[in-house]
Write an enzyme that holds these catalytic residues in place. Structure first.
Site, PDB file in Angstrom:
ATOM      1  N   ASP A 200      36.574  39.297  29.906  1.00 19.61           N
ATOM      2  CA  ASP A 200      36.641  40.043  31.152  1.00 19.61           C
ATOM      3  C   ASP A 200      36.539  41.510  30.881  1.00 19.61           C
ATOM      4  O   ASP A 200      36.095  42.451  31.857  1.00 19.61           O
ATOM      5  CB  ASP A 200      38.167  39.739  31.817  1.00 19.61           C
ATOM      6  CG  ASP A 200      38.181  38.373  32.201  1.00 19.61           C
ATOM      7  OD1 ASP A 200      38.692  37.606  31.077  1.00 19.61           O
ATOM      8  OD2 ASP A 200      37.856  38.097  33.148  1.00 19.61           O
TER       9      ASP A 200
ATOM     10  N   GLN B  53      41.902  27.069  35.434  1.00 20.46           N
ATOM     11  CA  GLN B  53      40.570  27.196  35.628  1.00 20.46           C
ATOM     12  C   GLN B  53      39.664  26.332  34.897  1.00 20.46           C
ATOM     13  O   GLN B  53      38.551  25.766  35.331  1.00 20.46           O
ATOM     14  CB  GLN B  53      40.069  28.876  35.329  1.00 20.46           C
ATOM     15  CG  GLN B  53      40.705  29.827  36.108  1.00 20.46           C
ATOM     16  CD  GLN B  53      41.993  30.442  35.682  1.00 20.46           C
ATOM     17  OE1 GLN B  53      42.732  29.808  34.981  1.00 20.46           O
ATOM     18  NE2 GLN B  53      42.123  31.673  35.909  1.00 20.46           N
TER      19      GLN B  53
HETATM   20  O1  MRU Z   1      41.774  35.039  36.065  1.00 21.57           O
HETATM   21  P1  MRU Z   1      40.188  34.934  36.265  1.00 21.57           P
HETATM   22  O2  MRU Z   1      40.084  33.434  36.618  1.00 21.57           O
HETATM   23  O3  MRU Z   1      39.703  35.769  37.075  1.00 21.57           O
HETATM   24  O4  MRU Z   1      39.761  34.886  34.789  1.00 21.57           O
HETATM   25  C1  MRU Z   1      38.507  35.133  34.165  1.00 21.57           C
HETATM   26  C2  MRU Z   1      38.288  33.980  33.427  1.00 21.57           C
HETATM   27  O5  MRU Z   1      37.848  33.101  33.895  1.00 21.57           O
HETATM   28  C3  MRU Z   1      38.113  34.183  31.907  1.00 21.57           C
HETATM   29  O6  MRU Z   1      38.993  34.841  31.189  1.00 21.57           O
HETATM   30  C4  MRU Z   1      36.714  34.019  31.495  1.00 21.57           C
HETATM   31  O7  MRU Z   1      36.602  33.371  30.356  1.00 21.57           O
HETATM   32  C5  MRU Z   1      35.820  35.301  31.687  1.00 21.57           C
HETATM   33  S1  MRU Z   1      35.249  35.892  33.287  1.00 21.57           S
HETATM   34  C6  MRU Z   1      33.820  35.413  33.169  1.00 21.57           C
END
Ligand code: MRU
Length: 369
Positions: free
Chosen positions: A248, A207
């Protein structure tokens, strides 16, 4: 925020047909901008499950519109049963981000107050739009509060670049707009503060490499992409002034679940005396869970994400290649939990607060236990 200088949100209803919801299919970034139309409740489930959309805030906003999509097709004589099933399907897509069940439950409560099917549909549409608008608004406010932290460091450094490290993508692509961890960065950039961002690539889904570096680039924010294990070295050498990450799910006691690897960055930051902030809208708080390490559900994803990488060839063709032996054993935990003691502060839409139960509940008195 912008792609090719055109302002975008990550999810929006079609201007001509509000039954069609549009998203940026993030699996194709940064190489291709693909806009996908979500037309049925199943489309929403797949979009979250297969990570066409991802990131806590955007997962919540997508689930909000997913409930609207379910209301549109629910039979009048079996509406409640149908909508409860749709809620269950959406909640089952990804276990860690609390915004998902928060948005679904908000929709269930909103629809409950209406008596006719038409009214329920209208209510679910306005609620989905409100969830999305609120997400963008809260992120913008996170930016305003977080700006003060960056400003202070910039003043201490007499205008020399402030080096900020971030992990994964808690940028505008993870929300409806602005982002959480990136909102203070964008606000500082807009104010003309000299900043530079270290972007963790964030294995295995990448990401950081695919999304964070891309969105910072599109906004003209200086950044450097680094392999995941670089942060500790940079911190030991005074090359990081501040860490800001997203989350999250955050417990009301201040434990933070975020993309796998966040905990190691927090440990290194503690060891090196680097401030470690977590940015979040209040929809990411879990007001039930006390102990994050014991009780936050951690998503485990397919081992193929560890064994294969995909990208584009020199001729622009998308290819997926195997990087390990084909039959190797893998483990793919999506998130880890950083205990509150390693966190300098939480940047929320209401202001900056210590990652401590007493302070969090003082800032959000309506959640008082
Ligand atoms: O697996 P994902 O891409 O949905 O994970 C989320 C994230 O990108 C992160 O953990 C992020 O820092 C928090 S979501 C705003």
């Amino acid at each position: 925020m912008k792609i090719n200088n055109i302002p975008f949100r990550t999810i929006w209803p079609d201007e001509l047909d509000r039954k069609t919801i549009k998203i940026i299919d993030q699996r194709h970034l940064p190489h291709k901008l693909v806009i996908e139309k979500l037309l049925t409740p199943e489309d929403f489930v797949l979009a979250i499950q297969q990570m066409h959309v991802r990131g806590a805030g955007l997962i919540g906003a997508t689930a909000g519109f997913g409930m609207y999509s379910a209301a549109l097709v629910a039979p009048e004589n079996d509406f409640e049963k149908w909508i409860t099933k749709a809620a269950k399907n959406l909640i089952a897509t990804r276990p860690t981000a609390s915004n998902l069940s928060w948005a679904v439950n908000r929709q269930l409560t909103a629809m409950q107050d209406e008596s006719t099917k038409d009214n329920k549909i209208n209510k679910s549409y306005t609620t989905a739009c409100a969830i999305a608008d609120e997400d963008a608004d809260f992120c913008q406010r996170i930016g305003e509060h977080g700006l003060a932290i960056i400003k202070e460091i910039s003043q201490q450094k007499k205008g020399a670049p402030v080096n900020i490290l971030t992990h994964c993508n808690a940028g505008w692509l993870a929300f409806v707009d602005y982002g959480s961890a990136t909102a203070p960065i964008y606000a500082a950039h807009r104010e003309g503060i000299d900043i530079h961002v270290w972007v963790d690539e964030t294995r295995p889904w990448l990401q950081g490499a695919k999304l964070t570096a891309f969105e910072l680039q599109e906004e003209g924010v200086p950044n450097t992409l680094i392999p995941d294990n670089t942060g500790g070295h940079l911190m030991q050498h005074g090359m990081v002034d501040l860490v800001i990450v997203g989350t999250d799910r955050t417990t009301y006691t201040g434990d933070v679940a975020n993309k796998i690897g966040t905990y190691l960055k927090a440990l290194a930051a503690k060891d090196c005396g680097v401030p470690f902030y977590v940015a979040l809208p209040s929809s990411t708080f879990d007001w039930q869970i006390r102990n994050g390490i014991k009780d936050i559900p951690i998503e485990q994803r397919s081992g193929d994400e560890v064994k294969y990488v995909s990208g584009i060839t020199k001729t622009g063709k998308t290819e997926t290649v195997l990087i390990s032996s084909p039959d190797i054993k893998t483990a793919n935990y999506g998130f880890d939990v950083t205990p509150s003691r390693l966190i300098t502060g939480l940047i929320t839409e209401r202001g900056i607060v210590a990652a401590r139960k007493k302070d969090i509940l003082t800032m959000f008195p309506e959640q008082h236990k």
